[in-house]
Design a protein around this motif. Sequence first.
Motif, PDB file in Angstrom:
ATOM      1  N   ASP A  11      -4.694  11.150 -10.084  1.00 20.82           N
ATOM      2  CA  ASP A  11      -3.627  10.276 -10.566  1.00 20.82           C
ATOM      3  C   ASP A  11      -4.211   8.954 -11.044  1.00 20.82           C
ATOM      4  OD1 ASP A  11      -1.018   9.347 -11.156  1.00 20.82           O
ATOM      5  OD2 ASP A  11      -0.848   8.451  -9.160  1.00 20.82           O
ATOM      6  N   GLN A  15      -3.961   7.563 -14.763  1.00 22.88           N
ATOM      7  CA  GLN A  15      -3.422   6.229 -15.057  1.00 22.88           C
ATOM      8  C   GLN A  15      -4.385   5.454 -15.942  1.00 22.88           C
ATOM      9  OE1 GLN A  15      -2.764   4.799 -11.088  1.00 22.88           O
ATOM     10  NE2 GLN A  15      -0.688   5.624 -11.001  1.00 22.88           N
ATOM     11  N   SER A  62      -9.053   2.302  -8.888  1.00 22.22           N
ATOM     12  CA  SER A  62      -7.611   2.584  -8.864  1.00 22.22           C
ATOM     13  C   SER A  62      -6.817   1.307  -9.083  1.00 22.22           C
ATOM     14  CB  SER A  62      -7.238   3.228  -7.532  1.00 22.22           C
ATOM     15  OG  SER A  62      -5.858   3.444  -7.454  1.00 22.22           O
ATOM     16  N   HIS A  78       2.826  11.237 -17.205  1.00 23.45           N
ATOM     17  CA  HIS A  78       3.727  10.631 -16.229  1.00 23.45           C
ATOM     18  C   HIS A  78       5.194  10.831 -16.609  1.00 23.45           C
ATOM     19  CE1 HIS A  78       0.168   8.824 -14.415  1.00 23.45           C
ATOM     20  NE2 HIS A  78       0.944   8.645 -13.359  1.00 23.45           N
ATOM     21  N   ALA A  81       5.760  14.175 -15.206  1.00 21.48           N
ATOM     22  CA  ALA A  81       5.507  14.276 -13.770  1.00 21.48           C
ATOM     23  C   ALA A  81       6.651  13.742 -12.917  1.00 21.48           C
ATOM     24  CB  ALA A  81       4.212  13.544 -13.413  1.00 21.48           C
ATOM     25  N   HIS A  92       3.077  13.342  -6.072  1.00 17.91           N
ATOM     26  CA  HIS A  92       2.948  12.812  -7.431  1.00 17.91           C
ATOM     27  C   HIS A  92       1.576  13.096  -8.050  1.00 17.91           C
ATOM     28  CE1 HIS A  92       3.446  10.180 -10.856  1.00 17.91           C
ATOM     29  NE2 HIS A  92       2.349   9.531 -10.495  1.00 17.91           N
ATOM     30  N   GLY A  93       0.511  12.865  -7.317  1.00 12.58           N
ATOM     31  CA  GLY A  93      -0.827  13.088  -7.858  1.00 12.58           C
ATOM     32  C   GLY A  93      -1.058  14.541  -8.231  1.00 12.58           C
ATOM     33  N   CYS A  96       0.899  15.252 -11.486  1.00 10.70           N
ATOM     34  CA  CYS A  96       0.172  14.700 -12.641  1.00 10.70           C
ATOM     35  C   CYS A  96      -1.019  15.581 -12.997  1.00 10.70           C
ATOM     36  CB  CYS A  96      -0.291  13.277 -12.347  1.00 10.70           C
ATOM     37  SG  CYS A  96       1.022  12.059 -12.320  1.00 10.70           S
TER      38      CYS A  96
END
Length: 186
Positions: A11, A15, A62, A78, A81, A92-93, A96
């Motif tokens: 994730d 990002q 991160s 995203h 996701a 979530h990760g 994604c």
Amino acid sequence: PPATIAAAGLDAFIQAFESYTSRHATPFTRALSELALVRIAHALQPLYEGDSRAAADMLEASYIAGVALSHARLGVIHGLAHPLGARFHAAHGLVCACCLPACLAFNREAVARDLADLKARHGLDVEARVAAWLDAMRLDNPFKGAAVTDRDAFIRETLASGSTAANPRPVTADDAAALLDAVLSP
């Protein structure tokens, strides 16, 4: 746990990549995103394999990706996701990571120059690295063969997302449907 490191690490990488290729990226956000991409590319696999010395690099990268995305936004990974994770109650990760291959393929032409630049300047082949991580970290797609019963609502949510709006390539309803099908395909 390794599965959490893999999903959260991917994730963070996503990002950084989406903020790097965002239509709202600036020289400032691209520099931050690039730094995060390179550091995550070097640290994620060792951390997953138990090298705790890589944790500081992952933590800092991160954070840097978070600063970049707060200015540049993200992309369709995203955008897909969020509604997918909400419907399947998945981390979530992981969601994604499962959306990443189809969305990379969808955006390939729009981000070809960025992919080539990262490879030339840092030896970072994003597509190859992602494929290797997904295999090595055993992040299997739990959505394969699943169905979204409210497809129209899902597509509307994907298109309404600020992340989708920042995608480097415009996303239509047909595109969102095709991406969803690609993620769900067995």
